[in-house]
Design a protein around this motif. Structure first.
Motif, PDB file in Angstrom:
ATOM      1  N   GLN A 104       0.961  -1.237  -0.161  1.00 56.26           N
ATOM      2  CA  GLN A 104       0.040  -0.048   0.135  1.00 56.26           C
ATOM      3  C   GLN A 104       0.861   1.072   0.021  1.00 56.26           C
ATOM      4  OE1 GLN A 104      -3.798  -0.019   2.215  1.00 56.26           O
ATOM      5  NE2 GLN A 104      -2.859  -1.774   3.460  1.00 56.26           N
ATOM      6  N   ARG A 105       0.512   2.193  -0.934  1.00 60.89           N
ATOM      7  CA  ARG A 105       1.164   3.404  -1.189  1.00 60.89           C
ATOM      8  C   ARG A 105       0.280   4.545  -1.313  1.00 60.89           C
ATOM      9  NH1 ARG A 105       4.619  -0.188  -3.613  1.00 60.89           N
ATOM     10  NH2 ARG A 105       3.830   0.288  -5.634  1.00 60.89           N
ATOM     11  N   PHE A 106       0.541   5.691  -0.406  1.00 62.37           N
ATOM     12  CA  PHE A 106      -0.479   6.854  -0.314  1.00 62.37           C
ATOM     13  C   PHE A 106       0.278   8.033  -0.607  1.00 62.37           C
ATOM     14  CE2 PHE A 106      -2.220   3.264   2.011  1.00 62.37           C
ATOM     15  CZ  PHE A 106      -3.517   2.904   1.390  1.00 62.37           C
ATOM     16  N   GLY A 107      -0.372   9.146  -0.903  1.00 67.05           N
ATOM     17  CA  GLY A 107       0.225  10.298  -1.108  1.00 67.05           C
ATOM     18  C   GLY A 107       0.714  10.744  -2.267  1.00 67.05           C
ATOM     19  N   ASP A 108       1.766  11.619  -2.298  1.00 67.28           N
ATOM     20  CA  ASP A 108       2.520  11.938  -3.324  1.00 67.28           C
ATOM     21  C   ASP A 108       3.597  10.799  -3.965  1.00 67.28           C
ATOM     22  OD1 ASP A 108       4.669  13.195  -5.261  1.00 67.28           O
ATOM     23  OD2 ASP A 108       3.331  15.132  -4.844  1.00 67.28           O
ATOM     24  N   LEU A 109       3.517  10.147  -4.974  1.00 68.61           N
ATOM     25  CA  LEU A 109       4.285   9.312  -5.529  1.00 68.61           C
ATOM     26  C   LEU A 109       5.428   9.898  -6.454  1.00 68.61           C
ATOM     27  CD1 LEU A 109       1.880   6.372  -6.110  1.00 68.61           C
ATOM     28  CD2 LEU A 109       2.993   6.909  -3.870  1.00 68.61           C
ATOM     29  N   GLY A 110       5.658  11.229  -6.320  1.00 70.06           N
ATOM     30  CA  GLY A 110       6.874  11.820  -6.972  1.00 70.06           C
ATOM     31  C   GLY A 110       8.217  11.558  -6.699  1.00 70.06           C
ATOM     32  N   PRO A 111       9.110  11.700  -7.344  1.00 72.23           N
ATOM     33  CA  PRO A 111      10.625  11.549  -7.002  1.00 72.23           C
ATOM     34  C   PRO A 111      11.101  12.554  -5.929  1.00 72.23           C
ATOM     35  CG  PRO A 111      10.513  12.643  -8.936  1.00 72.23           C
ATOM     36  CD  PRO A 111       9.118  12.324  -8.687  1.00 72.23           C
ATOM     37  N   ASP A 112      10.299  13.394  -5.752  1.00 70.31           N
ATOM     38  CA  ASP A 112      10.861  14.692  -4.718  1.00 70.31           C
ATOM     39  C   ASP A 112      10.047  14.370  -3.516  1.00 70.31           C
ATOM     40  OD1 ASP A 112      12.745  15.589  -6.567  1.00 70.31           O
ATOM     41  OD2 ASP A 112      11.230  16.873  -7.283  1.00 70.31           O
ATOM     42  N   ALA A 113       9.066  13.354  -3.367  1.00 69.66           N
ATOM     43  CA  ALA A 113       8.254  13.458  -1.991  1.00 69.66           C
ATOM     44  C   ALA A 113       9.056  13.047  -0.827  1.00 69.66           C
ATOM     45  CB  ALA A 113       7.096  12.451  -2.429  1.00 69.66           C
ATOM     46  N   VAL A 114       8.890  13.409   0.274  1.00 69.40           N
ATOM     47  CA  VAL A 114       9.599  12.877   1.471  1.00 69.40           C
ATOM     48  C   VAL A 114       8.985  11.507   1.720  1.00 69.40           C
ATOM     49  CG1 VAL A 114       9.925  13.353   4.078  1.00 69.40           C
ATOM     50  CG2 VAL A 114       9.685  15.235   2.225  1.00 69.40           C
ATOM     51  N   GLN A 115       9.978  10.675   1.976  1.00 70.88           N
ATOM     52  CA  GLN A 115       9.349   9.103   2.340  1.00 70.88           C
ATOM     53  C   GLN A 115       9.028   9.027   3.789  1.00 70.88           C
ATOM     54  OE1 GLN A 115       8.973   7.192  -0.204  1.00 70.88           O
ATOM     55  NE2 GLN A 115       9.335   8.723  -1.724  1.00 70.88           N
ATOM     56  N   ILE A 116       7.919   8.479   3.998  1.00 67.03           N
ATOM     57  CA  ILE A 116       7.474   8.107   5.348  1.00 67.03           C
ATOM     58  C   ILE A 116       7.002   6.824   5.325  1.00 67.03           C
ATOM     59  CG2 ILE A 116       5.788   8.630   7.339  1.00 67.03           C
ATOM     60  CD1 ILE A 116       7.512  10.984   6.747  1.00 67.03           C
ATOM     61  N   GLY A 117       7.464   5.828   6.308  1.00 62.95           N
ATOM     62  CA  GLY A 117       6.862   4.500   6.243  1.00 62.95           C
ATOM     63  C   GLY A 117       5.799   4.571   7.580  1.00 62.95           C
ATOM     64  N   LYS A 171       5.942  17.609  -0.286  1.00 58.80           N
ATOM     65  CA  LYS A 171       4.732  16.518  -0.454  1.00 58.80           C
ATOM     66  C   LYS A 171       5.377  15.490   0.344  1.00 58.80           C
ATOM     67  CE  LYS A 171       1.755  19.580  -2.082  1.00 58.80           C
ATOM     68  NZ  LYS A 171       1.040  19.197  -3.177  1.00 58.80           N
ATOM     69  N   LEU A 172       4.295  14.519   1.066  1.00 61.46           N
ATOM     70  CA  LEU A 172       4.869  13.590   1.672  1.00 61.46           C
ATOM     71  C   LEU A 172       4.272  12.237   1.023  1.00 61.46           C
ATOM     72  CD1 LEU A 172       3.860  14.613   5.229  1.00 61.46           C
ATOM     73  CD2 LEU A 172       5.820  15.151   3.979  1.00 61.46           C
ATOM     74  N   ALA A 173       5.075  11.084   0.922  1.00 61.69           N
ATOM     75  CA  ALA A 173       4.594   9.841   0.519  1.00 61.69           C
ATOM     76  C   ALA A 173       4.284   8.804   1.558  1.00 61.69           C
ATOM     77  CB  ALA A 173       5.603   9.523  -0.754  1.00 61.69           C
ATOM     78  N   LEU A 174       3.789   7.959   1.803  1.00 62.75           N
ATOM     79  CA  LEU A 174       3.377   7.103   2.844  1.00 62.75           C
ATOM     80  C   LEU A 174       3.561   5.722   2.041  1.00 62.75           C
ATOM     81  CD1 LEU A 174       3.025   6.490   5.823  1.00 62.75           C
ATOM     82  CD2 LEU A 174       0.482   6.533   5.151  1.00 62.75           C
ATOM     83  N   THR A 175       4.446   4.707   2.656  1.00 67.57           N
ATOM     84  CA  THR A 175       4.526   3.158   2.280  1.00 67.57           C
ATOM     85  C   THR A 175       3.940   2.497   3.539  1.00 67.57           C
ATOM     86  OG1 THR A 175       6.215   3.447   0.738  1.00 67.57           O
ATOM     87  CG2 THR A 175       5.706   1.355   1.654  1.00 67.57           C
ATOM     88  N   VAL A 176       2.894   1.748   3.434  1.00 68.69           N
ATOM     89  CA  VAL A 176       2.241   1.177   4.577  1.00 68.69           C
ATOM     90  C   VAL A 176       2.706  -0.580   4.539  1.00 68.69           C
ATOM     91  CG1 VAL A 176       0.025   0.675   5.744  1.00 68.69           C
ATOM     92  CG2 VAL A 176       0.404   2.882   4.787  1.00 68.69           C
ATOM     93  N   CYS A 177       3.226  -0.904   5.296  1.00 64.86           N
ATOM     94  CA  CYS A 177       3.736  -2.181   5.527  1.00 64.86           C
ATOM     95  C   CYS A 177       2.571  -2.966   6.708  1.00 64.86           C
ATOM     96  CB  CYS A 177       4.916  -2.576   6.088  1.00 64.86           C
ATOM     97  SG  CYS A 177       6.051  -2.388   4.655  1.00 64.86           S
ATOM     98  N   ASP A 178       1.801  -4.084   6.227  1.00 61.57           N
ATOM     99  CA  ASP A 178       0.933  -4.979   7.181  1.00 61.57           C
ATOM    100  C   ASP A 178       1.754  -5.928   7.800  1.00 61.57           C
ATOM    101  OD1 ASP A 178      -0.886  -6.516   8.599  1.00 61.57           O
ATOM    102  OD2 ASP A 178      -1.849  -7.034   6.852  1.00 61.57           O
ATOM    103  N   THR A 179       2.271  -5.710   9.346  1.00 68.60           N
ATOM    104  CA  THR A 179       2.873  -6.487   9.968  1.00 68.60           C
ATOM    105  C   THR A 179       2.344  -7.887  10.496  1.00 68.60           C
ATOM    106  OG1 THR A 179       2.535  -5.630  12.240  1.00 68.60           O
ATOM    107  CG2 THR A 179       4.180  -4.389  10.765  1.00 68.60           C
ATOM    108  N   ALA A 180       1.035  -7.893  10.525  1.00 66.55           N
ATOM    109  CA  ALA A 180       0.042  -8.742  10.947  1.00 66.55           C
ATOM    110  C   ALA A 180       0.392  -9.063  12.401  1.00 66.55           C
ATOM    111  CB  ALA A 180       0.320 -10.183  10.177  1.00 66.55           C
ATOM    112  N   GLY A 181       1.021  -8.120  13.289  1.00 68.69           N
ATOM    113  CA  GLY A 181       1.519  -8.530  14.609  1.00 68.69           C
ATOM    114  C   GLY A 181       2.388  -9.216  14.711  1.00 68.69           C
TER     115      GLY A 181
END
Length: 466
Positions: A57-70, A114-124
């Motif tokens: 899952q990825r959300f937000g701005d997916l451009g190359p200059d976006a700040v990468q948040i996890g 702008k911010l980009a968010l990569t979401v990882c599902d850890t399943a706990g």
């Protein structure tokens, strides 16, 4: 995985120096954004590379200059990601996405970023969490990580803090986090320590007329840093006042609920404090209703901690008769302008779903907004965004000009932060007056199960005890 990527990067450098096309040599594709890559691939260093399971899952701005948040969140209920969802964690992710969308809205941004968010599902799962966070840090080059839950935050922090990655949790409440060695002040949380919630629970059991008639208090608690932290605070307070109690721990998702439950049943408690997540809580109550003396018809009552405040608990027909009128606590969701604005927008955006039916939704919303302010500070004061500089920025949100952290006020708040000026933020979860350890105290909500309304009703907010 990391070794393979390093070898791959070395091979890439050799091939490029030799004038050879890496794409031709390896079969991998060049890219500028992850949108150009196929399924289960991500654009890293301008080439499409494999990503860990659960990180799609990825959300937000997916451009190359976006700040990468996890984000490393236990969205699934099993160790196989995406095989069954945790409704509370999904609600938290929706709150994070809502804030992200407002930060990235046209004409906004964090000091031009702008911010980009990569979401990882850890399943706990601890091992899955470790692999995903290593990938986010080493390959995605994130500057900040959002986490949920005490144990997972501990696991993630072992990786992020040495790497200089700011780590922000919306629901990690274990007192153990306060004691971590964090010299760069990179570990923050919008949720208050369970030292506060534990004392509130104990004070209610000892002093409130609704509970203090109970002579024997049972405590069933999850065997992790969250459950153990609450158990220790509650029992210490009960013992100081001479209240008779019996505690028993259990393992997350244990198939053997009968053994720990029998230990509490033999104590014959008048009320049992249940510290755990909704799926475990429901399982214990189902079993107690058929095989123990801990039944509502026998006068037994349940008292829940924050992690059980999940709409799924109300939908379980096997436990409804046992939890009618039961009470619980959770960090307060807030009650001011920022919370009302958040709640209204959330309800409108997500088909009438009320974020108050889950714990920590407003804390999740605030966590994303705080990262946005931290990015603005780092970018505005150094023309670069780094974890340590973002952490420095978060020390500037608890004094100065008072600002309600709403969508309409974000540009003002970000402008002040980018200029290096302190602001005093009031978030959707309430006051965000952080101390030197990156923690903010919070009132604790006393809630009650209302089956007629199929909801959790807030009885009152209890101020943090001394």
């Amino acid at each position: 995985m990391r070794t393979a990527i390093l070898n791959l990067s070395a091979a890439l450098s050799t091939l490029l120096l030799a004038g050879c096309s890496f794409t031709t040599a390896s079969g991998l594709s060049e890219c500028e954004t992850s949108a150009e890559c196929g399924a289960d691939m991500v654009c890293s260093n301008n080439f499409c590379l494999p990503q860990p399971a659960g990180c799609e899952q990825r959300f937000g701005d997916l451009g190359p200059d976006a700040v990468q948040i996890g984000a490393a969140l236990p969205i699934s209920l099993s160790t196989a990601p995406n095989t069954g969802k945790d409704a509370s964690e999904e609600a938290g992710l929706r709150a994070i996405r809502l804030a992200l969308g407002e930060i990235n809205a046209p004409g906004r941004g964090a000091a031009g970023k702008k911010l980009a968010l990569t979401v990882c599902d850890t399943a706990g799962d601890k091992d899955i969490t470790t692999k995903q966070v290593q990938w986010l840090v080493n390959e995605k080059k994130i500057v900040a990580l959002l986490t949920a839950g005490s144990s997972q935050t501990q696991t993630a922090a072992d990786i992020t803090l040495p790497a200089g990655v700011l780590t922000m949790s919306s629901s990690a409440t274990s007192p153990e986090l306060t004691a971590r060695d964090d010299r760069l002040n990179l570990l923050w949380r919008t949720a208050p320590s369970d030292v506060i919630q534990g004392k509130v629970i104990a004070n209610l059991l000892l002093n409130d007329p609704a509970f203090n008639s109970a002579q024997r208090v049972g405590i069933l608690y999850l065997n992790d840093s969250y459950g153990s932290g609450l158990f220790e605070v509650i029992t210490e307070q009960l013992n100081l006042r001479g209240k008779e109690s019996k505690a028993q721990r259990y393992e997350r998702k244990t198939p053997d609920k009968a053994t720990p439950l029998s230990q509490i049943d033999g104590f014959n408690p008048d009320i049992t404090v249940m510290v755990g997540f909704e799926d475990d809580v429901s399982g214990f109550i189902e079993l107690a209703a058929t095989s123990t003396n801990m039944k509502a018809s026998d006068g037994h009552r349940w008292f829940f901690s924050d992690s059980a405040k999940d709409a799924a608990l109300l939908k379980n027909t096997k436990v409804r008769s046992q939890i009618a009128g039961a009470y619980g606590t959770a960090p307060s969701q807030g009650a001011g302008q920022a919370f009302n604005a958040f709640r209204s927008t959330y309800v409108s955006e997500y088909s009438g779903e009320d974020p108050s039916r889950f714990s920590f939704t407003s804390h999740s919303y605030d966590s994303m907004y705080l990262l946005g302010l931290a990015v603005a500070y780092s970018q505005g004061t150094t023309n670069a965004v780094t974890g340590p500089k973002m952490a420095e920025g978060l020390t500037k949100v608890s004094s100065g000009t008072a600002i309600q952290l709403t969508s309409g006020n974000f540009t003002l708040a970000a402008t002040e932060m980018a200029a290096g000026r302190a602001i005093d933020v009031e978030g959707a979860s309430g006051s965000l007056t952080f101390d030197a350890k990156g923690e903010a105290p919070s009132p604790i909500e006393l809630w009650q199960v209302d089956l007629a309304e199929d909801d959790f009703n807030t009885i009152r907010n209890v101020p943090p005890p001394p």
